[in-house]
Design a protein around this motif. Structure first.
Motif, mmCIF file in Angstrom:
data_model
loop_
_atom_site.group_PDB
_atom_site.id
_atom_site.type_symbol
_atom_site.label_atom_id
_atom_site.label_comp_id
_atom_site.label_asym_id
_atom_site.label_seq_id
_atom_site.Cartn_x
_atom_site.Cartn_y
_atom_site.Cartn_z
ATOM 1 N N LYS A 431 0.839 -1.210 0.000
ATOM 2 C CA LYS A 431 0.000 0.000 0.000
ATOM 3 C C LYS A 431 0.869 1.252 0.000
ATOM 4 O O LYS A 431 0.557 2.254 -0.670
ATOM 5 C CB LYS A 431 -0.932 -0.016 1.210
ATOM 6 C CG LYS A 431 -1.925 -1.172 1.208
ATOM 7 C CD LYS A 431 -2.773 -1.154 2.443
ATOM 8 C CE LYS A 431 -3.845 -2.251 2.406
ATOM 9 N NZ LYS A 431 -3.276 -3.611 2.375
ATOM 10 N N LEU A 432 1.983 1.224 0.762
ATOM 11 C CA LEU A 432 2.893 2.365 0.788
ATOM 12 C C LEU A 432 3.533 2.586 -0.573
ATOM 13 O O LEU A 432 3.659 3.730 -1.042
ATOM 14 C CB LEU A 432 3.971 2.140 1.847
ATOM 15 C CG LEU A 432 5.048 3.226 1.982
ATOM 16 C CD1 LEU A 432 4.413 4.562 2.362
ATOM 17 C CD2 LEU A 432 6.096 2.815 3.001
ATOM 18 N N CYS A 434 2.270 1.747 -3.487
ATOM 19 C CA CYS A 434 1.245 2.286 -4.383
ATOM 20 C C CYS A 434 1.060 3.785 -4.160
ATOM 21 O O CYS A 434 0.899 4.556 -5.120
ATOM 22 C CB CYS A 434 -0.079 1.558 -4.151
ATOM 23 S SG CYS A 434 -0.113 -0.142 -4.775
ATOM 24 N N LEU A 435 1.091 4.189 -2.886
ATOM 25 C CA LEU A 435 0.963 5.612 -2.582
ATOM 26 C C LEU A 435 2.119 6.406 -3.181
ATOM 27 O O LEU A 435 1.914 7.491 -3.743
ATOM 28 C CB LEU A 435 0.914 5.806 -1.061
ATOM 29 C CG LEU A 435 0.792 7.258 -0.562
ATOM 30 C CD1 LEU A 435 -0.514 7.874 -1.060
ATOM 31 C CD2 LEU A 435 0.874 7.303 0.957
ATOM 32 N N CYS A 436 3.350 5.880 -3.070
ATOM 33 C CA CYS A 436 4.514 6.543 -3.667
ATOM 34 C C CYS A 436 4.358 6.681 -5.176
ATOM 35 O O CYS A 436 4.673 7.735 -5.756
ATOM 36 C CB CYS A 436 5.787 5.766 -3.342
ATOM 37 S SG CYS A 436 6.314 5.867 -1.622
#
Length: 481
Positions: A431-432, A434-436
């Motif tokens: 998830k991190l 994907c956020l980046c």
């Protein structure tokens, strides 16, 4: 080429990038290098053969690696890529922040990417766990991966959960002409003393052991500190030459003072890469006590200089040189002392023909060959070669391969497809990541609006020399004159 590690700092990664870049330029490609500033070396520098180097002014955090910022490098990177009309971004080294950030930004910009791994890492300690997770993030959306040895390939495939077909093995090489022994025919007027390995060494002849390495824990400096007094005590006609710098240098100096060995061990401190050959030819044995090594270019350089190599049997080192050039030891004090003793005995009995090493190494390793194999990787990810030709699968497997990987090893540059790959990197890490990727894409759109491409000047290419063949009569007249 993007990496934190480059000249003027000496090292294997630095030499690899420089030699590979110059040979690719010789093959007709345009190559630039992006690295961080070194002391007063900032801005744009031109090296031999028109190789352009961008030294970006970023904060160096540890061991020549820049502070990871993820996004702040993007505006400058985008400007350079557009100015130089770059099509492929090739990152080097797992611990290089610039490398990982450049690959992320390049994929966002729709550029093909390649990553070369030069190191081995474990799976248990905190540093390796974090590095492996970062590597998995970067390589989940890379076109192809290159490793410098088969051991390195196995390590990288496990660390980043890669398909082995996505990883090629292309070893380092050496410019053999720059590492010739003193007694080589190309040095008929050499003024230095010839190494005594070219004749039978008597019991009272001095044997010199050379060590050229960064003085860090992973390079086996602690092993060296423990082994040197024992080697010198067992062999009174042996001396050491140690070149290199690092935090472990103080341990070596304290060992010399405790054992009063200053007259038998010469510490030269840091040396430039062009001085390596001049140091090596002063010795007979090269000692390499590294605890982990993916390849070890310095071993090839030492053998090319006519030195008998004593090295630890770790990582990809056993793949580098044939058995008659090396004596292997376990990464333990006792075994390292014993292996060095065996090498000294073989040299005194004239059981090793080190004068033949240079010509043998010259046939085994060539940067021209490395550049040709790297060019094939570029052709594969760019679509010049078909998937079947590049990856080597059978026609029967084509459907399953295309369904899982797609053209050139990755599905597409579409953001949704990239997010799918990043999401599988872990429950929380996915998830991190994907956020980046989403933030990076938004930043890219903002940069496209704030600094349009048509407002960025295109850099002029370095002019190429055109060597015209002279008529035979003109050549003869000039030679006779």
């Amino acid at each position: 080429m993007v990496c934190d590690y480059f000249f003027p700092q000496p090292g294997g990664v630095e030499s690899h990038m420089y030699q590979l870049s110059t040979k690719l330029i010789d093959r007709g490609h345009k190559v630039i290098i992006i690295t961080h500033a070194y002391d007063e070396r900032t801005g744009i520098r031109y090296l031999t053969n028109g190789l352009k180097v961008y030294h970006v002014p970023f904060l160096v955090l540890y061991r020549a690696s820049t502070f990871p910022t993820v996004f702040s490098f993007f505006p400058m990177f985008r400007n350079i890529v557009i100015r130089e009309e770059i099509e492929i971004v090739h990152g080097h080294a797992s611990l290089s922040s610039l490398c990982h950030e450049a690959i992320l930004h390049a994929r966002t910009m729709g550029l093909r990417t390649v990553f070369t791994d030069h190191s081995l890492f474990g799976f248990a300690d905190a540093g390796s766990i974090l590095t492996n997770k970062l590597l998995k993030f970067t390589l989940s959306d890379v076109d192809h991966v290159v490793c410098v040895s088969h051991t390195c390939k196995e390590n990288t495939v496990l660390r980043a959960s890669l398909d082995p077909l996505m990883v090629s093995v292309i070893p380092n090489a050496v410019v053999a002409e720059n590492f010739r022994p003193i007694n080589h025919p190309s040095y008929p007027l050499e003024t230095l003393d010839k190494p005594m390995t070219q004749r039978a060494l008597g019991p009272h002849d001095t044997i010199t052991i050379v060590v050229i390495s960064r003085l860090f824990y992973n390079k086996g400096t602690d092993l060296l500190v423990a082994a040197i007094p024992r080697i010198l005590a067992a062999h009174p006609h042996v001396k050491f030459i140690i070149a290199g710098s690092g935090p472990k240098a103080i341990d070596l100096e304290q060992m010399l003072e405790r054992n009063v060995l200053q007259d038998r061990v010469a510490m030269l401190g840091p040396i430039r890469h062009e001085e390596v050959r001049d140091v090596m030819v002063r010795g007979h044995i090269y000692l390499h006590p590294s605890l982990t090594e993916a390849f070890g270019t310095v071993l090839v350089e030492a053998a090319s200089c006519g030195l008998y190599v004593v090295c630890t049997q770790v990582g990809g080192i056993p793949e580098v040189l044939p058995a008659h050039m090396t004596v292997f030891a376990k990464p333990e004090e006792d075994d390292l002392v014993a292996a060095t003793g065996r090498a000294i005995t073989k040299l005194r009995k004239n059981q090793v023909r080190t004068e033949d090493f240079h010509d043998q190494v010259k046939k085994m390793y060539s940067w021209t060959d490395v550049a040709a194999r790297t060019e094939r990787v570029y052709d594969g990810i760019s679509g010049v070669l078909s998937d079947a030709e590049f990856y080597g699968y059978d026609a029967a497997d084509a459907a399953s391969w295309s369904a899982t990987r797609g053209r050139a090893g990755v599905q597409s540059f579409a953001l949704i497809d990239r997010l799918k790959r990043y999401y599988g990197c872990g429950i929380w890490a996915g998830k991190l990541f994907c956020l980046c990727a989403v933030i990076d894409y938004i930043l890219f759109l903002l940069l496209e609006l704030w600094a349009p491409r048509d407002q960025i000047d295109i850099a002029r290419n370095w002019p190429k020399k055109i060597i015209q063949e002279q008529p035979a009569k003109e050549r003869m007249s000039r030679r006779d004159g």
